[in-house]
Design an enzyme around this catalytic site. Structure first.
Site: not given
Length: 556
Positions: A209, A275, A476
Site C-alpha cells: 500500500f 515527483i 528499528y
C-alpha cells in the site's frame, strides 16, 4: 487508480474486507494482558464514518470548476469519505485522531491527476489561488508526512493523489534502468517489471500500500536493501512539478558536474515539488533465493556477526537481527495457540546448548545467481557459527518471508482493545549500536512507565537491526503499551520525545528510512545544523516561493 479507495480502511491498515488478524477469541489476548500487567483489555472501537461530520470545503465554486477543468469532474473529490481518507497518514499518532473522528486536518478536496501536465496545471492554479498542495501516494507515512496541514489558518488545502499515474514508460534492459510514473503501487510496479524479467527489489513493510513516489520522497528502504539499495541509491533521475516549472534532475551513471541534485529529491517529502516520474535502477530477477535463521546467545554476538558479514563483502540481500525481547515476543505471539516454539522439549534443548537466556534470532537473506547464493550461504554460515550461533535452517527464513508484510494488520485489533503500538528507527556506527539500543530502550521504558493507565501496568520495547552497511546499521524499535485513554496523544508525545532525545544524544540519526514529516521536524536543526537547514530552506524558497507545497514537513 491501482486500488479503489473505497476498498481500503480510511482509519486503519489494509483492505476493508481484510480478515481480523486477532479475533476476540484469539489466545494471544490473554498472554498480552498478562504480559502488560493489565486487569483487563477494554473495548475501544474506532468511531464509524457515518457518525463524523467534516467542516465544509473551503474551495470556492470557481476554484472547483477550474480544478475539474484540469483533471476532469470525476478526478476532483470533495466528499467526506475522500477527504477523511486523505486527512492523515498511518502512524499511531495519526490513528489516534482519525479513530476518534477528529478530522479538522482533512483537506478541502482531492484531485487525481492522470499525467504530469495535469499536475503542473494544478500546481500553477494553486500558486495563483494560494492553495496548499499535499502530495499523496499510498498514504502510508508514519511520521506525519502526508497530513493535510494548511499554510495558513483559513487557507484551503488540496491533496494531490498520484495513484492514477501508474505507467511503466520504458525499460532499458541494456542499461538496466526503467522510467516509471510515481503513483504506481508496489505490487503493480513489480508485476509490470517482472513481466520483462527485471525487478526494482524494493520491498518495504508497506509494500502492498505504498508507491514509488512515496518511497523516493521519504528516502525509504526495502527489506532487501543490502542488495538493492535504499531509494537514494536506486534513484537515477526524477521529474518534478514545481511552482517554478518542471524540474528534471541529471540522468548520468556518474558525474562531477557539481553535487548530484537527485540527493535533494530523495527525502524531499513533497516540499520542493511533486515527483511525477522517476528513472530507477533495475536488476535481473534472481535465479535463487535463500532465507534462513541463526540463533545467537546474545545481541552483541549477533551484531558482531552482522558487522563481519558486511566487512567481508559477501553479497547478502538482508541481515536482520532481533534482540532477545523481540525474538521472544514474536515467537510467543505467533504461536500461542499451539504452545509455540518454547515447548518443554525445545527449552531443554536450548538450555543444553547454552541458549536458554535471551537468545537472539538472525535472519540472513540471499538473492542472485545460483552459484553466488550457494557461496554466500556457506560464507555467512561460517561467520555465524564462528560467533557461536546455532543454525536453524530455512524454516524461520521461509516463515518470515511469507509473512513479511503481515505485522501492520495486527495493529488495528490491538487499538480496538486499548493498546498502543508504535515504531521508530535510527542508524548509527557499528561501535555505537549496542550502546544506542540500550539508551533508546531505557528512554522508551521510562517514558512508558511514567504514563501508565493503571498501577502495575507496563509496556514492552523490542528492537532489531534491519539494514546494514560497512560502517554501521539501522536500529528499528517496536513498543506496545496500554493506552491512557483520557490523554492518549499526550502519552504518545511523552514517549516519542523521550525516544527522539535519546537518539539525538546517543549519536543516532532521527530517521533511517521513515522520513521526517511533522513528527521528526523538531530534531532536524540539531542533526543538520544551522547552515544545513539554511541551505534546505534556500532551495525551498527558490522552488516554492509562496510555500504552498506540503507545509510543516521536513523543515518544520
Amino acid at each position: 487508480m491501482t486500488i479503489d479507495r473505497t476498498t481500503l480502511r480510511w482509519n486503519g491498515w489494509g483492505p476493508v474486507a481484510q480478515e481480523n488478524a486477532l479475533p476476540d477469541q484469539a489466545p494471544q489476548w490473554e498472554w498480552i494482558r498478562e504480559t502488560l500487567g493489565l486487569s483487563h483489555l477494554p473495548k475501544t472501537p474506532a468511531q464509524p464514518m457515518n457518525e463524523i461530520r467534516l467542516a465544509p470545503t473551503r474551495l470556492t465554486d470557481a476554484q472547483q470548476e477550474k480544478l475539474a477543468a484540469i483533471v476532469g469532474e470525476n478526478q476532483l473529490r470533495v466528499d467526506d469519505y475522500e477527504r477523511a481518507f486523505h486527512a492523515r497518514g498511518k502512524s499511531y499518532h495519526d490513528l489516534l485522531y482519525v479513530r476518534a473522528g477528529k478530522l479538522d486536518m482533512a483537506p478541502d478536496g482531492v484531485v487525481y491527476p492522470r499525467a504530469a501536465d495535469e499536475v503542473m496545471s494544478v500546481m500553477k492554479l494553486a500558486a495563483e489561488e494560494d492553495i496548499t498542495l499535499v502530495p499523496f501516494g499510498g498514504g502510508s507515512s508514519v511520521v506525519g508526512g502526508v497530513n493535510a496541514l494548511a499554510k495558513s489558518l483559513d487557507g484551503a488545502v488540496l491533496t494531490v493523489d498520484m495513484t492514477m499515474m501508474t505507467r511503466v514508460i520504458r525499460i532499458d534492459k541494456v542499461s538496466m534502468t526503467a522510467r516509471i510514473e510515481a503513483g504506481i503501487y508496489g505490487p503493480d510496479l513489480e508485476k509490470q517489471l517482472q513481466n520483462h524479467g527485471v525487478t526494482l527489489g524494493h520491498y518495504p513493510q508497506s509494500f502492498e500500500f505504498s508507491t514509488l513516489g512515496g518511497w523516493i520522497a521519504a528516502r525509504g528502504a526495502g527489506q532487501q536493501s543490502n542488495r538493492y539499495g535504499k531509494a537514494e541509491k536506486w534513484l537515477v533521475n526524477a521529474k518534478l512539478a514545481t511552482p517554478e516549472g518542471f524540474w528534471e534532475t541529471e540522468d548520468f551513471p556518474a558525474s562531477a558536474a557539481g553535487p548530484n541534485l537527485n540527493q535533494l529529491v530523495a527525502g524531499s517529502e513533497g516540499t520542493l515539488g511533486i515527483i511525477c516520474e522517476a528513472t530507477v535502477k533495475v536488476h535481473e530477477l534472481p535465479a535463487r533465493k535463500d532465507y534462513r535463521g541463526y540463533l545467537f546467545k546474545n545481541f552483541e554476538a549477533g551484531v558482531e556477526a552482522a558487522r563481519r558479514i558486511n566487512h567481508a563483502g559477501i553479497p547478502v540481500a538482508m541481515v536482520r537481527l532481533s534482540d532477545a525481547d523481540e525474538t521472544f515476543f514474536f515467537q510467543k505471539f505467533s504461536s500461542s495457540a499451539a504452545g509455540g516454539l518454547k515447548s518443554k522439549l525445545q527449552n531443554a534443548y536450548l538450555k543444553a546448548r547454552g541458549f536458554a537466556e535471551g537468545p537472539c534470532l538472525m535472519l540472513i537473506g540471499l538473492e542472485g545467481e545460483k552459484d553466488t547464493v550457494l557461496w554466500a550461504q556457506a560464507q555467512t554460515e561460517a561467520i555465524a557459527k564462528a560467533g557461536g550461533a546455532m543454525a536453524l535452517g530455512t524454516g524461520p527464513g521461509r516463515k518470515w518471508y511469507e509473512s513479511r508484510f503481515h505485522s501492520p494488520y495486527s495493529r488495528d485489533p490491538m487499538l480496538d482493545r486499548g493498546l498502543g503500538v508504535d515504531t521508530l528507527e535510527t542508524s548509527t556506527h557499528w561501535s555505537n549500536i549496542a550502546a544506542l539500543r540500550e539508551k533508546v530502550t531505557a528512554a522508551i521504558t521510562r517514558a512508558m512507565d511514567d504514563n501508565m493507565p493503571e498501577q502495575g501496568a507496563r509496556g514492552i520495547v523490542m528492537a532489531h537491526v534491519s539494514h546494514s552497511y560497512p560502517d554501521g546499521a539501522s536500529l528499528y524499535f517496536t513498543f506496545v503499551f496500554p493506552r491512557q485513554r483520557d490523554r492518549e496523544v499526550e502519552q504518545w508525545e511523552a514517549i516519542k520525545r523521550a525516544a527522539s532525545d535519546a537518539i539525538e544524544a546517543g549519536h543516532g540519526t532521527i530517521s533511517h528510512h521513515h522520513g521526517v514529516g511533522t513528527d521528526h521536524a523538531p530534531w532536524m536543526l540539531e542533526e543538520k545544523g544551522e547552515i544545513g537547514m539554511g541551505t534546505l530552506k534556500a532551495v525551498k524558497a527558490k522552488l516554492d516561493p509562496k510555500g504552498i507545497l506540503n507545509p510543516g514537513k521536513l523543515l518544520g
